[in-house]
Design a protein around this motif. Structure first.
Motif, mmCIF file in Angstrom:
data_model
loop_
_atom_site.group_PDB
_atom_site.id
_atom_site.type_symbol
_atom_site.label_atom_id
_atom_site.label_comp_id
_atom_site.label_asym_id
_atom_site.label_seq_id
_atom_site.Cartn_x
_atom_site.Cartn_y
_atom_site.Cartn_z
ATOM 1 N N THR A 1 1.460 1.733 4.038
ATOM 2 C CA THR A 1 1.028 1.532 5.424
ATOM 3 C C THR A 1 1.939 2.256 6.422
ATOM 4 N N ASP B 1 -6.951 -4.711 -1.756
ATOM 5 C CA ASP B 1 -7.125 -4.948 -0.317
ATOM 6 C C ASP B 1 -8.015 -3.858 0.288
ATOM 7 N N CYS C 1 -2.432 -5.019 3.913
ATOM 8 C CA CYS C 1 -2.927 -3.906 3.094
ATOM 9 C C CYS C 1 -1.852 -3.502 2.080
ATOM 10 N N LEU D 1 -0.359 -4.789 9.321
ATOM 11 C CA LEU D 1 -1.029 -4.041 8.248
ATOM 12 C C LEU D 1 -0.207 -4.035 6.958
ATOM 13 N N CYS E 1 -7.889 -1.696 5.750
ATOM 14 C CA CYS E 1 -7.066 -1.351 4.578
ATOM 15 C C CYS E 1 -7.693 -0.182 3.818
#
Ligand code: ZN
Length: 281
Positions: A11, A72, A67, A63, A79
């Motif tokens: 992420t 996810d 994610c 996030l 995600c």
């Protein structure tokens, strides 16, 4: 399009500004997947207050906590876009010597960029000055409702692949060549856009090899082509003005956009995407 359940999402490649407050409007110098068409299509947003975008809109969440794996990505829209960004960049790291990563920013309504204030009216865009891709995930609703695309996960992924195509063009110096206000189906601007479609096609072909995506079906590719067609200049002009004026094309016709996506998809050579070398595109 299905992600490998145990793929680890990164992420850090995405910055989530969806919960940030509104800004004052402005903007320019943005290179998008479409051109100001949402405004032309009427009633389009205006770029002020945040609009509800359903399951995409949980901007207050972190996030990096939401994610984590491909599982996810298979379950949450935001995600999934993180996973697509990871896959696209993994592909270019393997296939373009000297590739430098570009961050993707999720925002809502409008956001500050080094190309001015970006608003969701212009659709997803790449700012070459800060080498960043900006997307209001609400665009994906527009893709279906305003542009008449069927949508689907790979239609959404194609848009990301296209914007990273502009980043590649920036790294290779191609973006400079498109700096002109000329329009038309053979113009430099259209060649820049078609090359981005071609580069998106190259990633699509190699997507499974990046380790993030487990399967891309024929239907996925069809969804991508359908999206490319839906945002072709001729389709949009037909819808907005009731007639097609090729001389004002900025991104290419539906046929051109599909054809160049497929050119990249069928080739593994970046040279096949050289729209400036082609006598006609
Ligand atoms: Zn573009």
């Amino acid at each position: 399009m299905r992600f490998r359940r145990d793929a680890q999402l990164d992420t850090s490649q995405v910055s989530d500004r969806r919960s940030a407050g509104p800004l004052v409007a402005g903007g320019g110098g943005l290179i998008g997947v479409i051109f100001l068409v949402i405004q032309l299509l009427g009633g389009g947003g205006g770029g002020t207050g945040p609009s509800p975008i359903g399951p995409l809109g949980q901007g207050s969440e972190d996030l990096s906590k939401e994610c984590v794996t491909g599982d996810d990505a298979n379950q949450r829209d935001d995600c999934r876009i993180v996973g697509v960004v990871n896959s696209v960049q993994a592909y270019w790291e393997d296939n373009l010597p000297g590739y430098e990563r570009a961050t993707t920013v999720f925002y809502k309504g409008q956001t500050q960029t080094q190309c001015g204030v970006g608003t969701s009216d212009v659709g997803p865009f790449y700012c070459p000055t800060d080498q960043t891709i900006y997307i209001d995930l609400g665009f994906y609703d527009d893709l279906r409702t305003r542009f008449g695309a069927k949508g689907g996960p790979f239609a959404e992924a194609y848009v990301i692949g296209h914007e990273y195509g502009h980043h590649i063009e920036n790294l290779t110096g191609v973006l400079e060549k498109g700096r002109s206000n000329a329009t038309g189906p053979q113009s430099a601007g259209v060649r820049v856009e078609l090359q981005a479609d071609c580069l998106a096609g190259m990633w699509a072909k190699g997507a499974v090899d990046t380790g993030f995506i487990e399967e891309l079906t024929e239907q996925d590719i069809q969804d991508g082509l359908d999206a490319a067609s839906a945002i072709g200049d001729d389709r949009i002009q037909e819808k907005v003005q009731g007639q097609v004026n090729p001389e004002s094309f900025t991104h290419g016709s539906s046929e051109q956009r599909q054809r160049w996506f497929l050119t990249g998809y069928r080739s593994t050579q970046i040279s096949s995407c050289d729209t400036f070398a082609a006598p006609t595109v």
